[in-house]
Design an enzyme around this catalytic site. Structure first.
Site, short mmCIF file in Angstrom:
data_model
loop_
_atom_site.label_atom_id
_atom_site.label_comp_id
_atom_site.label_asym_id
_atom_site.label_seq_id
_atom_site.Cartn_x
_atom_site.Cartn_y
_atom_site.Cartn_z
CG HIS A 26 13.34 11.46 -13.40
ND1 HIS A 26 13.02 12.53 -12.60
CD2 HIS A 26 12.96 11.79 -14.65
CE1 HIS A 26 12.47 13.48 -13.35
NE2 HIS A 26 12.41 13.06 -14.60
CE LYS A 75 3.35 13.26 -15.07
NZ LYS A 75 4.32 14.24 -15.45
CD GLN A 122 8.64 11.97 -23.88
OE1 GLN A 122 8.87 13.15 -24.07
NE2 GLN A 122 9.00 11.36 -22.77
CB SER A 129 10.65 18.06 -12.90
OG SER A 129 11.30 16.85 -13.16
P1 AMP Z 1 11.47 14.36 -17.89
O1 AMP Z 1 12.70 14.63 -17.09
O2 AMP Z 1 10.22 14.98 -17.34
O3 AMP Z 1 11.65 14.62 -19.37
O4 AMP Z 1 11.21 12.81 -17.77
C1 AMP Z 1 12.20 11.89 -18.14
C2 AMP Z 1 11.59 10.52 -18.18
O5 AMP Z 1 11.07 10.19 -16.90
C3 AMP Z 1 10.41 10.42 -19.17
O6 AMP Z 1 10.49 9.18 -19.84
C4 AMP Z 1 9.22 10.49 -18.27
O7 AMP Z 1 8.08 9.86 -18.79
C5 AMP Z 1 9.72 9.77 -17.04
N1 AMP Z 1 8.95 10.12 -15.85
C6 AMP Z 1 8.71 11.37 -15.37
N2 AMP Z 1 7.92 11.30 -14.29
C7 AMP Z 1 7.66 9.99 -14.08
C8 AMP Z 1 6.89 9.27 -13.12
N3 AMP Z 1 6.22 9.89 -12.14
N4 AMP Z 1 6.85 7.92 -13.20
C9 AMP Z 1 7.53 7.28 -14.20
N5 AMP Z 1 8.26 7.89 -15.13
C10 AMP Z 1 8.32 9.23 -15.07
#
Ligand code: AMP
Length: 254
Positions: free
Chosen positions: A33, A145, A149, A182
């Site tokens: 993030h 990731k 989406q 997460s």
């Molecule tokens: P989330 O909190 O899982 O909804 O993720 C929020 C944002 O962070 C989304 O755009 C995800 O694709 C991105 N994200 C989550 N994990 C990673 C990662 N390991 N590398 C890059 N972006 C990530």
């Protein structure tokens, strides 16, 4: 860094002459993030990050209630990564304060994740449209990731003529190549060892294009169930279950 919970407060804290960068998240933040926040920082003057665990993108049998939540930890990490504001609205603020959106995910939402999570992308486009309305960003950064989406949101912005540029950020991985997530916090020590094999198998599949052999290898490695492994958008995309945890990943075939 300010923590803001209402749209009115948010708009009065933003200087409208600035180029606004936005990073939407569901919290339980990790270095992945933060790499998005840094990319937003490089491409804008003022960075808003949001934390909102969006109920409408979880199906009733999914992990909405148990999804990890840690606002203090998140705020400290965002501040260190250079965010200017943490927007942390309630569902009431986002869903019942003025803006009404009933947009639908487009063709990028066919298959893959949607086969197994049929209501997920409609939930995602709906909340992101509401967040865009609240933040009014010039750019918004999403991670590769969640590759499908990223495609769905890029399509949404085009279809609905939203005045925001979507920027994709590369996947951040641990030293074993496991994509940071997460949901990795749910894994036991034994499951973590197996989880770390996934990227190795998918990387090989991206080279030899042998999807069937990759499927078998993933199950042999100790994954309980495969949702899918498929090639699309020049990537091999995968979702597989390890105990009660669903992991996704994707790797470029080039
Ligand atoms: P989330 O909190 O899982 O909804 O993720 C929020 C944002 O962070 C989304 O755009 C995800 O694709 C991105 N994200 C989550 N994990 C990673 C990662 N390991 N590398 C890059 N972006 C990530």
């Amino acid at each position: 860094m300010k923590i803001i919970r209402t749209k009115a407060e948010l708009q009065s804290a933003i200087n409208h002459n600035d180029k606004i960068g936005f990073v939407p998240t569901m919290g339980a933040l990790h270095a992945g993030h933060l790499s998005l926040v840094k990319l937003a920082r490089e491409n804008s003057d003022f960075v808003v990050a949001s934390v909102f665990v969006n109920p409408t993108q979880f199906a009733p049998n999914e992990d909405f209630d148990s999804y990890p939540r840690d606002e203090k930890g998140d705020a400290a990490m965002l501040e260190s990564a250079g965010a200017d504001i943490l927007f942390s609205p309630t569902a009431e603020v986002l869903y019942h304060d003025g803006f009404d959106s009933d947009i639908k995910a487009g063709s990028a939402a066919q298959g893959l994740e949607a086969t197994f999570r049929p209501t997920h992308f409609d939930g995602v486009v709906n909340v992101v449209a509401r967040l865009f309305d609240a933040v009014k960003p010039d750019i918004a950064v999403f991670g590769e990731k969640d590759y499908q989406q990223l495609q769905v949101l890029t399509e949404m912005v085009k279809t609905y003529n939203m005045p925001v540029e979507i920027i994709g950020a590369p996947i951040l991985r641990d030293e074993h190549g496991l994509a940071l997530s997460s949901r990795n916090a749910y894994l036991s020590a034994d499951e973590l060892k197996i989880a770390r094999k996934l990227n190795v198998i998918v990387r090989k599949c991206a080279q030899d294009k042998n999807i069937n052999s990759a499927k078998e290898t993933i199950l042999d490695a100790g994954f309980k169930k495969m949702d899918y492994i498929e090639e699309r958008w020049g990537r091999i995309l995968v979702a597989a279950w390890l105990g009660k945890t669903r992991l996704i990943d994707n790797i470029s075939v080039n």
